[in-house]
Design a protein around this motif. Sequence first.
Motif, PDB file in Angstrom:
ATOM      1  N   LEU A 145       0.830  -1.204   0.000  1.00  0.00           N
ATOM      2  CA  LEU A 145       0.000   0.000   0.000  1.00  0.00           C
ATOM      3  C   LEU A 145       0.872   1.264   0.000  1.00  0.00           C
ATOM      4  CD1 LEU A 145      -2.572  -1.114   2.722  1.00  0.00           C
ATOM      5  CD2 LEU A 145      -2.817  -1.285   0.235  1.00  0.00           C
ATOM      6  N   GLU A 146       0.424   2.274  -0.748  1.00  0.00           N
ATOM      7  CA  GLU A 146       1.166   3.534  -0.803  1.00  0.00           C
ATOM      8  C   GLU A 146       1.279   4.181   0.569  1.00  0.00           C
ATOM      9  OE1 GLU A 146      -0.457   6.180  -3.650  1.00  0.00           O
ATOM     10  OE2 GLU A 146      -0.106   4.863  -5.369  1.00  0.00           O
ATOM     11  N   SER A 147       0.272   3.965   1.394  1.00  0.00           N
ATOM     12  CA  SER A 147       0.266   4.555   2.738  1.00  0.00           C
ATOM     13  C   SER A 147       1.065   3.736   3.743  1.00  0.00           C
ATOM     14  CB  SER A 147      -1.174   4.691   3.234  1.00  0.00           C
ATOM     15  OG  SER A 147      -1.828   3.432   3.232  1.00  0.00           O
ATOM     16  N   GLY A 148       1.646   2.627   3.282  1.00  0.00           N
ATOM     17  CA  GLY A 148       2.394   1.744   4.162  1.00  0.00           C
ATOM     18  C   GLY A 148       1.626   0.481   4.482  1.00  0.00           C
TER      19      GLY A 148
END
Length: 211
Positions: free
Chosen positions: A188-191
């Motif tokens: 995920l881009e958000s971590g």
Amino acid sequence: MTIPAAGTYLLDPAHKRIGFLARHMMVSPVRGEFGEATARIVVAEDPLASSVTATIRTASISTGNADRDVHLSSVDFLDVENYPTLEYRSTGIKWQPVDDPIFYWARLRNSGLSRRSVPGNIPDSRNRTSGRFLLTGDLTVKEITRQVDLQVEFGGARRDPYGQDIFGFSATAEIDREDYGLLWNVVLESGGVLVGKKVQIEIAGEAIRQP
């Protein structure tokens, strides 16, 4: 507790749940289960010498979402076409005495001991009857076998209205799906990742003694 009579027991198809729980996007739990499973439990004269074997049909997976079930059945995960079953075989069982601080302090209070009492006289906190057991065994997924220890809670034994000897139980464990080659994921881009690596196993059922 009432120990089940020695003999061979089969899992009751009408009273079972072979479930699991995993995390979606690191925040929300998603539960699912396998609808088709069999188990053979041999209760020995010495209950701690008993054994369990179980087979789960991978194609019977259900999470309440058709698209997700198709993906979990694909080669990214269970690959049900090439690996139609999951297998479990126990290798040992141990009784787990209760070791709950609330029982310890209740006994301590009722024992009449004071702070000046000799430490050796403090009552044992683990002498209560417990229906908890540690079932050690091997779980095979996609021809990969790893040891999985199930925390088992014995629910009791009795005779049902049809004259059958039965007993109930529940069990939990945690596995890392990557240990079994189930590696698919999305970062995920958000971590974090889309699908959690840890999977909680949740089992409940009744077993019926065979003639």
